[in-house]
Design a protein around this motif. Structure first.
Motif, PDB file in Angstrom:
ATOM      1  N   VAL A 199       0.843  -1.202   0.000  1.00  0.00           N
ATOM      2  CA  VAL A 199       0.000   0.000   0.000  1.00  0.00           C
ATOM      3  C   VAL A 199       0.874   1.246   0.000  1.00  0.00           C
ATOM      4  O   VAL A 199       0.632   2.191  -0.757  1.00  0.00           O
ATOM      5  N   GLN A 200       1.913   1.244   0.821  1.00  0.00           N
ATOM      6  CA  GLN A 200       2.816   2.398   0.886  1.00  0.00           C
ATOM      7  C   GLN A 200       3.537   2.610  -0.444  1.00  0.00           C
ATOM      8  O   GLN A 200       3.603   3.720  -0.959  1.00  0.00           O
ATOM      9  N   THR A 201       4.049   1.544  -1.023  1.00  0.00           N
ATOM     10  CA  THR A 201       4.764   1.645  -2.289  1.00  0.00           C
ATOM     11  C   THR A 201       3.837   2.081  -3.419  1.00  0.00           C
ATOM     12  O   THR A 201       4.198   2.939  -4.225  1.00  0.00           O
ATOM     13  N   ALA A 202       2.636   1.517  -3.481  1.00  0.00           N
ATOM     14  CA  ALA A 202       1.685   1.879  -4.529  1.00  0.00           C
ATOM     15  C   ALA A 202       1.241   3.327  -4.385  1.00  0.00           C
ATOM     16  O   ALA A 202       1.084   4.037  -5.385  1.00  0.00           O
ATOM     17  N   THR A 203       1.070   3.793  -3.150  1.00  0.00           N
ATOM     18  CA  THR A 203       0.689   5.189  -2.920  1.00  0.00           C
ATOM     19  C   THR A 203       1.769   6.128  -3.432  1.00  0.00           C
ATOM     20  O   THR A 203       1.484   7.123  -4.106  1.00  0.00           O
ATOM     21  N   ARG A 204       3.014   5.805  -3.122  1.00  0.00           N
ATOM     22  CA  ARG A 204       4.132   6.639  -3.599  1.00  0.00           C
ATOM     23  C   ARG A 204       4.213   6.618  -5.124  1.00  0.00           C
ATOM     24  O   ARG A 204       4.436   7.634  -5.756  1.00  0.00           O
ATOM     25  N   GLU A 205       4.063   5.428  -5.692  1.00  0.00           N
ATOM     26  CA  GLU A 205       4.186   5.285  -7.143  1.00  0.00           C
ATOM     27  C   GLU A 205       3.085   6.062  -7.867  1.00  0.00           C
ATOM     28  O   GLU A 205       3.337   6.727  -8.872  1.00  0.00           O
ATOM     29  N   LEU A 206       1.851   5.993  -7.355  1.00  0.00           N
ATOM     30  CA  LEU A 206       0.753   6.714  -7.984  1.00  0.00           C
ATOM     31  C   LEU A 206       0.879   8.224  -7.782  1.00  0.00           C
ATOM     32  O   LEU A 206       0.305   8.997  -8.539  1.00  0.00           O
ATOM     33  N   ALA A 207       1.638   8.638  -6.757  1.00  0.00           N
ATOM     34  CA  ALA A 207       1.873  10.064  -6.525  1.00  0.00           C
ATOM     35  C   ALA A 207       2.975  10.602  -7.440  1.00  0.00           C
ATOM     36  O   ALA A 207       3.229  11.798  -7.446  1.00  0.00           O
ATOM     37  N   GLY A 208       3.619   9.719  -8.188  1.00  0.00           N
ATOM     38  CA  GLY A 208       4.628  10.162  -9.145  1.00  0.00           C
ATOM     39  C   GLY A 208       6.059   9.941  -8.707  1.00  0.00           C
ATOM     40  O   GLY A 208       6.989  10.317  -9.412  1.00  0.00           O
ATOM     41  N   HIS A 209       6.280   9.323  -7.536  1.00  0.00           N
ATOM     42  CA  HIS A 209       7.634   9.056  -7.077  1.00  0.00           C
ATOM     43  C   HIS A 209       8.134   7.754  -7.683  1.00  0.00           C
ATOM     44  O   HIS A 209       7.359   6.847  -7.957  1.00  0.00           O
ATOM     45  N   LYS A 210       9.448   7.696  -7.868  1.00  0.00           N
ATOM     46  CA  LYS A 210      10.037   6.468  -8.385  1.00  0.00           C
ATOM     47  C   LYS A 210       9.972   5.389  -7.311  1.00  0.00           C
ATOM     48  O   LYS A 210      10.164   5.680  -6.132  1.00  0.00           O
ATOM     49  N   PRO A 211       9.713   4.151  -7.693  1.00  0.00           N
ATOM     50  CA  PRO A 211       9.700   3.091  -6.681  1.00  0.00           C
ATOM     51  C   PRO A 211      11.100   2.868  -6.124  1.00  0.00           C
ATOM     52  O   PRO A 211      12.098   2.960  -6.841  1.00  0.00           O
ATOM     53  N   VAL A 212      11.166   2.602  -4.845  1.00  0.00           N
ATOM     54  CA  VAL A 212      12.440   2.375  -4.175  1.00  0.00           C
ATOM     55  C   VAL A 212      12.736   0.892  -4.235  1.00  0.00           C
ATOM     56  O   VAL A 212      11.951   0.073  -3.761  1.00  0.00           O
ATOM     57  N   ARG A 213      13.856   0.540  -4.816  1.00  0.00           N
ATOM     58  CA  ARG A 213      14.272  -0.860  -4.903  1.00  0.00           C
ATOM     59  C   ARG A 213      15.446  -1.069  -3.977  1.00  0.00           C
ATOM     60  O   ARG A 213      16.457  -0.396  -4.084  1.00  0.00           O
ATOM     61  N   ARG A 214      15.305  -2.005  -3.070  1.00  0.00           N
ATOM     62  CA  ARG A 214      16.399  -2.306  -2.148  1.00  0.00           C
ATOM     63  C   ARG A 214      16.698  -3.788  -2.226  1.00  0.00           C
ATOM     64  O   ARG A 214      16.152  -4.577  -1.474  1.00  0.00           O
ATOM     65  N   ARG A 215      17.543  -4.142  -3.139  1.00  0.00           N
ATOM     66  CA  ARG A 215      17.934  -5.540  -3.276  1.00  0.00           C
ATOM     67  C   ARG A 215      19.422  -5.652  -3.035  1.00  0.00           C
ATOM     68  O   ARG A 215      20.182  -4.758  -3.340  1.00  0.00           O
TER      69      ARG A 215
END
Length: 145
Positions: free
Chosen positions: A75-91
């Protein structure tokens, strides 16, 4: 003038793969894609005082199985993504950040401290050892032995 064109050696392979594409089932959407698709409804449920555990149960009934922590993260990631922020990848291994160094004034400007002389320290042997060799680096010559 009667040039013969060689047949494409991959034409049979292409025809086979095209048939496989037609018969292949479409893939099932991932849990993240499902959460992202129904994000407005999830937010409405939260506004109506539904807990994350209750929302997770509702999603599980429809075949989207995930833990409460994963649901929160999605939910947090999808909210950020729909707000226009790049998804944070931590691998992989986290990169260590350099520690923040406090800004210090030079020794001559600090009250109560006197600059130390390194010349006197270099001439005094420590614990009965001979003074340090003038050689630099890790290489030693026979005279240092």
């Amino acid at each position: 003038m009667g040039e013969t064109v060689e047949p494409d050696p991959y034409s049979e392979l292409r025809a086979f793969l095209r048939e496989e594409i037609k018969h292949a089932p479409s893939r099932k959407p991932t849990a993240y894609e499902a959460v992202k698709a129904v994000l407005p409804e999830i937010k409405e449920l939260k506004a109506k005082c539904k807990t994350d555990a209750e929302i997770r149960e509702l999603l599980a009934r429809m075949g989207v199985k995930l833990s409460v922590a994963t649901l929160r993260q999605y939910v947090q990631t999808a909210t950020r993504e729909l707000a226009g922020h790049k998804p944070v990848r931590r691998r992989g291994k986290a990169k260590a950040k350099a520690p923040a160094k406090p800004s210090r004034a030079p020794a001559e400007h600090r009250p109560g401290l006197q600059p130390r002389s390194t010349a006197a320290r270099d001439q005094v042997p420590v614990r009965g050892q001979s003074p340090a060799s003038p050689a630099l680096g890790h290489r030693m010559s026979n005279k240092d032995l």
